[in-house]
Design a protein around this motif. Structure first.
Motif, PDB file in Angstrom:
ATOM      1  N   UNK A  18       1.046  -1.204   0.148  1.00  0.00           N
ATOM      2  CA  UNK A  18      -0.014  -0.391  -0.044  1.00  0.00           C
ATOM      3  C   UNK A  18       0.756   1.285  -0.238  1.00  0.00           C
ATOM      4  N   UNK A  19       2.297   1.160   0.942  1.00  0.00           N
ATOM      5  CA  UNK A  19       3.128   2.468   0.772  1.00  0.00           C
ATOM      6  C   UNK A  19       3.444   2.335  -0.948  1.00  0.00           C
ATOM      7  N   UNK A  20       3.789   1.288  -1.259  1.00  0.00           N
ATOM      8  CA  UNK A  20       4.139   1.949  -2.602  1.00  0.00           C
ATOM      9  C   UNK A  20       2.983   2.316  -3.483  1.00  0.00           C
ATOM     10  N   UNK A  21       2.165   1.424  -3.185  1.00  0.00           N
ATOM     11  CA  UNK A  21       0.793   2.504  -4.640  1.00  0.00           C
ATOM     12  C   UNK A  21       1.131   3.833  -4.554  1.00  0.00           C
ATOM     13  N   UNK A  22       0.075   3.811  -2.908  1.00  0.00           N
ATOM     14  CA  UNK A  22       0.459   5.455  -2.340  1.00  0.00           C
ATOM     15  C   UNK A  22       1.220   6.619  -2.758  1.00  0.00           C
ATOM     16  N   UNK A  23       2.623   6.043  -2.845  1.00  0.00           N
ATOM     17  CA  UNK A  23       3.485   6.351  -3.812  1.00  0.00           C
ATOM     18  C   UNK A  23       3.603   6.805  -5.642  1.00  0.00           C
ATOM     19  N   UNK A  24       3.467   6.011  -5.822  1.00  0.00           N
ATOM     20  CA  UNK A  24       2.613   5.293  -7.486  1.00  0.00           C
ATOM     21  C   UNK A  24       2.012   7.307  -7.740  1.00  0.00           C
ATOM     22  N   UNK A  25       0.996   6.893  -6.595  1.00  0.00           N
ATOM     23  CA  UNK A  25      -0.559   7.770  -6.697  1.00  0.00           C
ATOM     24  C   UNK A  25      -0.119   9.075  -6.418  1.00  0.00           C
ATOM     25  N   UNK A  26       0.412   9.526  -5.565  1.00  0.00           N
ATOM     26  CA  UNK A  26       0.786  10.803  -4.813  1.00  0.00           C
ATOM     27  C   UNK A  26       1.562  11.627  -6.546  1.00  0.00           C
ATOM     28  N   UNK A  27       2.854  10.368  -6.944  1.00  0.00           N
ATOM     29  CA  UNK A  27       3.537  11.042  -8.243  1.00  0.00           C
ATOM     30  C   UNK A  27       2.755  11.246  -9.625  1.00  0.00           C
ATOM     31  N   UNK A  28       2.324  10.101  -9.835  1.00  0.00           N
ATOM     32  CA  UNK A  28       0.693  10.689 -10.762  1.00  0.00           C
ATOM     33  C   UNK A  28      -0.105  11.842 -10.489  1.00  0.00           C
ATOM     34  N   UNK A  29      -0.447  12.090  -9.418  1.00  0.00           N
ATOM     35  CA  UNK A  29      -1.113  13.711  -9.799  1.00  0.00           C
ATOM     36  C   UNK A  29      -0.959  14.557  -9.438  1.00  0.00           C
ATOM     37  N   UNK A  90      -8.852  19.356 -10.936  1.00  0.00           N
ATOM     38  CA  UNK A  90      -8.363  19.971 -10.058  1.00  0.00           C
ATOM     39  C   UNK A  90      -9.056  19.685  -8.329  1.00  0.00           C
ATOM     40  N   UNK A  91     -10.252  19.360  -8.671  1.00  0.00           N
ATOM     41  CA  UNK A  91     -11.587  18.392  -6.849  1.00  0.00           C
ATOM     42  C   UNK A  91     -10.939  17.213  -7.142  1.00  0.00           C
ATOM     43  N   UNK A  92     -10.567  16.503  -8.309  1.00  0.00           N
ATOM     44  CA  UNK A  92     -10.680  14.831  -8.033  1.00  0.00           C
ATOM     45  C   UNK A  92      -8.997  14.937  -8.132  1.00  0.00           C
ATOM     46  N   UNK A  93      -7.818  16.088  -8.441  1.00  0.00           N
ATOM     47  CA  UNK A  93      -6.844  16.130  -7.916  1.00  0.00           C
ATOM     48  C   UNK A  93      -6.380  16.441  -5.990  1.00  0.00           C
ATOM     49  N   UNK A  94      -7.661  16.761  -5.832  1.00  0.00           N
ATOM     50  CA  UNK A  94      -8.116  17.008  -4.127  1.00  0.00           C
ATOM     51  C   UNK A  94      -8.179  15.900  -3.375  1.00  0.00           C
TER      52      UNK A  94
END
Length: 143
Positions: A18-29, A90-94
C-alpha cells in the motif's frame, strides 16, 4: 501462534504494498497537476491502484480503507468511461490527495499495532459529490 505470525506477515505485506501504491499515486497526481491534464493512462493507473488497494484491504478486512478505495475506484471508472467530458479536475486531484493522507494515517496505525479505524465518511461524501457533478456534465461533442 502460527496464525498470529501469518496475520502479522500479511499486515506487513499490506503495509509495504500500500505504501508503494500511495507513492505511485502521489507521483501521478503531482504530474497531472503540473501538466493540468489527466491522461487516459493516468486515469487507468489510478483506477488500477484503487482496485488493488480495495482488494488488499478487503482481504485484510480493513473495511474503511476498502470502502474508500472502492468509492474512488467508482469515480475513476466513470471518468475512464466518459473521457470526452470537459471537467476541471482540481477537485479530483484534491480528493486523491485526501485519500492518500487518510491511507497514510491508517498505515501508521497498523505500523503501531493499532486498528485502522479512521472515519473516511467525509472523503467518501466528497467522492460521491464529485461523481454526481461529473454525471451532470453533458458529454462534449467530438470534433
Amino acid at each position: 501462534m502460527k496464525d498470529s505470525m501469518d496475520k502479522e506477515s500479511l499486515v506487513e505485506l499490506f503495509i509495504i504494498e500500500t505504501n508503494q501504491l500511495i507513492e505511485q499515486l502521489e507521483l501521478i497526481i503531482i504530474k497531472c497537476e503540473k501538466q493540468s491534464d489527466l491522461s487516459y493512462n493516468d486515469i487507468n493507473d489510478i483506477f488500477r491502484i484503487m482496485h488493488t488497494i480495495k482488494g488488499s484491504a478487503s482481504m485484510m478486512v480493513f473495511i474503511n480503507i476498502a470502502s474508500l478505495a472502492h468509492s474512488i475506484e467508482d469515480l475513476f471508472y466513470y471518468i475512464r468511461e466518459h473521457k470526452n467530458k470537459k471537467y476541471d479536475f482540481q477537485n479530483v486531484y484534491n480528493l486523491v490527495l485526501d485519500f492518500t493522507d487518510f491511507i497514510k494515517d491508517e498505515i501508521l496505525k497498523l505500523e503501531n499495532n493499532k486498528a485502522p479505524d479512521g472515519d473516511c465518511s467525509y472523503i467518501m461524501e466528497k467522492s460521491k459529490n464529485i461523481l454526481q457533478e461529473l454525471q451532470n456534465i453533458p458529454d462534449a461533442e467530438i470534433a
